[in-house]
Design a protein around this motif. Structure first.
Motif, PDB file in Angstrom:
ATOM      1  N   PRO A  45      53.341  29.747 -40.443  1.00  0.00           N
ATOM      2  CA  PRO A  45      54.192  30.901 -40.135  1.00  0.00           C
ATOM      3  C   PRO A  45      55.259  30.531 -39.103  1.00  0.00           C
ATOM      4  CG  PRO A  45      51.865  31.496 -40.087  1.00  0.00           C
ATOM      5  CD  PRO A  45      51.927  29.996 -40.127  1.00  0.00           C
ATOM      6  N   VAL A  46      56.513  30.954 -39.349  1.00  0.00           N
ATOM      7  CA  VAL A  46      57.620  30.674 -38.428  1.00  0.00           C
ATOM      8  C   VAL A  46      58.450  31.939 -38.260  1.00  0.00           C
ATOM      9  CG1 VAL A  46      57.727  28.227 -39.004  1.00  0.00           C
ATOM     10  CG2 VAL A  46      59.115  29.852 -40.304  1.00  0.00           C
ATOM     11  N   GLY A  47      59.375  31.902 -37.300  1.00  0.00           N
ATOM     12  CA  GLY A  47      60.183  33.075 -37.006  1.00  0.00           C
ATOM     13  C   GLY A  47      61.604  33.012 -37.512  1.00  0.00           C
ATOM     14  N   SER A  48      62.030  31.864 -38.038  1.00  0.00           N
ATOM     15  CA  SER A  48      63.407  31.725 -38.521  1.00  0.00           C
ATOM     16  C   SER A  48      63.508  30.494 -39.402  1.00  0.00           C
ATOM     17  CB  SER A  48      64.376  31.595 -37.341  1.00  0.00           C
ATOM     18  OG  SER A  48      64.168  30.350 -36.673  1.00  0.00           O
ATOM     19  N   ILE A  49      64.606  30.423 -40.147  1.00  0.00           N
ATOM     20  CA  ILE A  49      64.814  29.243 -40.972  1.00  0.00           C
ATOM     21  C   ILE A  49      65.058  28.022 -40.096  1.00  0.00           C
ATOM     22  CG2 ILE A  49      67.312  29.480 -41.251  1.00  0.00           C
ATOM     23  CD1 ILE A  49      64.803  28.560 -44.041  1.00  0.00           C
ATOM     24  N   GLY A  50      65.628  28.246 -38.887  1.00  0.00           N
ATOM     25  CA  GLY A  50      65.809  27.133 -37.959  1.00  0.00           C
ATOM     26  C   GLY A  50      64.481  26.559 -37.515  1.00  0.00           C
ATOM     27  N   GLN A  51      63.519  27.451 -37.217  1.00  0.00           N
ATOM     28  CA  GLN A  51      62.194  26.971 -36.819  1.00  0.00           C
ATOM     29  C   GLN A  51      61.502  26.300 -37.999  1.00  0.00           C
ATOM     30  OE1 GLN A  51      59.245  29.905 -35.575  1.00  0.00           O
ATOM     31  NE2 GLN A  51      58.416  28.471 -34.061  1.00  0.00           N
ATOM     32  N   LEU A  82      57.659  19.947 -49.072  1.00  0.00           N
ATOM     33  CA  LEU A  82      57.755  21.140 -48.250  1.00  0.00           C
ATOM     34  C   LEU A  82      58.667  22.164 -48.912  1.00  0.00           C
ATOM     35  CD1 LEU A  82      58.491  18.390 -46.271  1.00  0.00           C
ATOM     36  CD2 LEU A  82      57.560  20.002 -44.609  1.00  0.00           C
ATOM     37  N   ASP A  83      58.354  23.429 -48.686  1.00  0.00           N
ATOM     38  CA  ASP A  83      59.196  24.535 -49.129  1.00  0.00           C
ATOM     39  C   ASP A  83      59.459  25.408 -47.907  1.00  0.00           C
ATOM     40  OD1 ASP A  83      59.570  27.436 -50.117  1.00  0.00           O
ATOM     41  OD2 ASP A  83      59.874  26.269 -51.932  1.00  0.00           O
ATOM     42  N   LEU A  84      60.733  25.563 -47.547  1.00  0.00           N
ATOM     43  CA  LEU A  84      61.096  26.258 -46.314  1.00  0.00           C
ATOM     44  C   LEU A  84      61.606  27.667 -46.603  1.00  0.00           C
ATOM     45  CD1 LEU A  84      61.149  23.194 -45.571  1.00  0.00           C
ATOM     46  CD2 LEU A  84      62.973  23.748 -43.952  1.00  0.00           C
ATOM     47  N   ARG A  85      61.105  28.621 -45.852  1.00  0.00           N
ATOM     48  CA  ARG A  85      61.568  30.004 -45.902  1.00  0.00           C
ATOM     49  C   ARG A  85      61.738  30.492 -44.467  1.00  0.00           C
ATOM     50  NH1 ARG A  85      62.165  28.551 -50.352  1.00  0.00           N
ATOM     51  NH2 ARG A  85      61.566  29.558 -52.320  1.00  0.00           N
ATOM     52  N   ALA A  86      62.362  31.648 -44.300  1.00  0.00           N
ATOM     53  CA  ALA A  86      62.619  32.164 -42.958  1.00  0.00           C
ATOM     54  C   ALA A  86      61.344  32.576 -42.232  1.00  0.00           C
ATOM     55  CB  ALA A  86      63.578  33.353 -43.024  1.00  0.00           C
ATOM     56  N   ASP A  87      60.284  32.881 -42.985  1.00  0.00           N
ATOM     57  CA  ASP A  87      59.049  33.334 -42.332  1.00  0.00           C
ATOM     58  C   ASP A  87      57.896  32.358 -42.446  1.00  0.00           C
ATOM     59  OD1 ASP A  87      58.630  33.665 -45.039  1.00  0.00           O
ATOM     60  OD2 ASP A  87      57.695  35.644 -44.851  1.00  0.00           O
ATOM     61  N   HIS A  88      58.048  31.292 -43.246  1.00  0.00           N
ATOM     62  CA  HIS A  88      56.964  30.316 -43.347  1.00  0.00           C
ATOM     63  C   HIS A  88      57.457  29.013 -43.961  1.00  0.00           C
ATOM     64  CE1 HIS A  88      56.890  31.702 -47.558  1.00  0.00           C
ATOM     65  NE2 HIS A  88      56.300  30.544 -47.824  1.00  0.00           N
ATOM     66  N   VAL A  89      56.678  27.976 -43.761  1.00  0.00           N
ATOM     67  CA  VAL A  89      56.873  26.696 -44.448  1.00  0.00           C
ATOM     68  C   VAL A  89      55.620  26.424 -45.263  1.00  0.00           C
ATOM     69  CG1 VAL A  89      57.284  24.217 -44.201  1.00  0.00           C
ATOM     70  CG2 VAL A  89      58.324  25.826 -42.581  1.00  0.00           C
ATOM     71  N   LEU A  90      55.796  26.167 -46.539  1.00  0.00           N
ATOM     72  CA  LEU A  90      54.686  25.800 -47.412  1.00  0.00           C
ATOM     73  C   LEU A  90      54.563  24.282 -47.422  1.00  0.00           C
ATOM     74  CD1 LEU A  90      52.537  26.491 -49.602  1.00  0.00           C
ATOM     75  CD2 LEU A  90      54.387  26.338 -51.283  1.00  0.00           C
ATOM     76  N   LEU A  91      53.380  23.782 -47.067  1.00  0.00           N
ATOM     77  CA  LEU A  91      53.112  22.346 -47.049  1.00  0.00           C
ATOM     78  C   LEU A  91      52.169  22.001 -48.197  1.00  0.00           C
ATOM     79  CD1 LEU A  91      52.360  21.802 -43.238  1.00  0.00           C
ATOM     80  CD2 LEU A  91      54.576  21.691 -44.399  1.00  0.00           C
TER      81      LEU A  91
END
Length: 222
Positions: A27-33, A55-64
């Motif tokens: 879980p992350v807080g932004s696409i930058g994070q 990896l798949d990056l989204r604004a609210d999470h990164v899928l590993l």
């Protein structure tokens, strides 16, 4: 390693074994994070990143996702990397969890066919897919999205033509500890349990018009 051993080796650090891969989310807080997480994981994986990690990056999470590419399976190195990535992310105050909104999952499309070598090239061409890694000589092997975005398509041998129901169904592979909730939600939404004879490897469900789907886990397959 068998499936039970693989699952046991990573479940305590928030990863799940799903369809020959290890998966988790951060879980992350932004696409930058999210980009920072990707960079951290790439550095932690080192020279093995390109051969094991995507990896798949989204604004609210990164899928590993981890898998030994070329072998199309989880190896001891993938398990080592899962634990190393989790440890590295914890240093940033971030965690690896198997759900962000919903549990991690993989979807496949199954095509039932009499002449698999005859129909497989069509699906490969029409989807713009390629052969599954390590299976170039198998005329019945799955075809996969080269960008790993769309579901894999695999082919199930039929003994005789079937006209009374659909010949294409979805396989939804979920964490073993998420299957019961997913099935319950599907039944509550009007679904029908067609068979649980093969559970916990898979359950066959259908909508009210008979279109089928299998909820699958790694259990019951060793």
């Amino acid at each position: 390693m068998n499936r039970q051993e693989i699952s046991d080796a990573v479940i305590d650090v928030g990863w799940r074994y799903i369809l020959s891969t290890l998966m988790t989310t951060v879980p992350v807080g932004s696409i930058g994070q999210a980009a920072e997480v990707a960079a951290r994981c790439t550095a932690a994986a080192g020279d093995d990143a390109d051969r094991h990690l995507w990896l798949d990056l989204r604004a609210d999470h990164v899928l590993l996702t981890l898998q030994t590419l070329g072998a199309a399976k989880v190896t001891a190195r993938d398990i080592e990397l899962a634990r190393a990535l989790t440890g590295s992310l914890r240093e940033l105050g971030l965690g690896t969890v198997p759900t962000t909104g919903r549990p991690v999952q993989l979807i496949e499309i199954a095509v039932d066919a009499i002449d698999i070598p005859g129909v497989r090239p069509f699906w490969k061409a029409v989807l713009g897919y390629e052969d599954e890694e390590g299976a170039h000589d198998d005329p019945g092997a799955a075809v996969v999205d080269p960008h790993r975005l769309g579901p894999a398509v695999w082919f199930q041998q039929m003994a005789e033509p079937r006209i009374e129901r659909n010949r294409i169904h979805l396989d939804i592979s979920v964490p073993h500890d998420a299957a019961a909730d997913r099935i319950a939600a599907a039944l509550a939404a009007g679904g029908i349990l067609m068979s649980e004879a093969a559970a916990p490897a898979y359950w066959i469900l259908a909508d009210i018009e008979g279109n089928e789907v299998c909820i699958t886990t790694w259990q019951g397959r060793d």
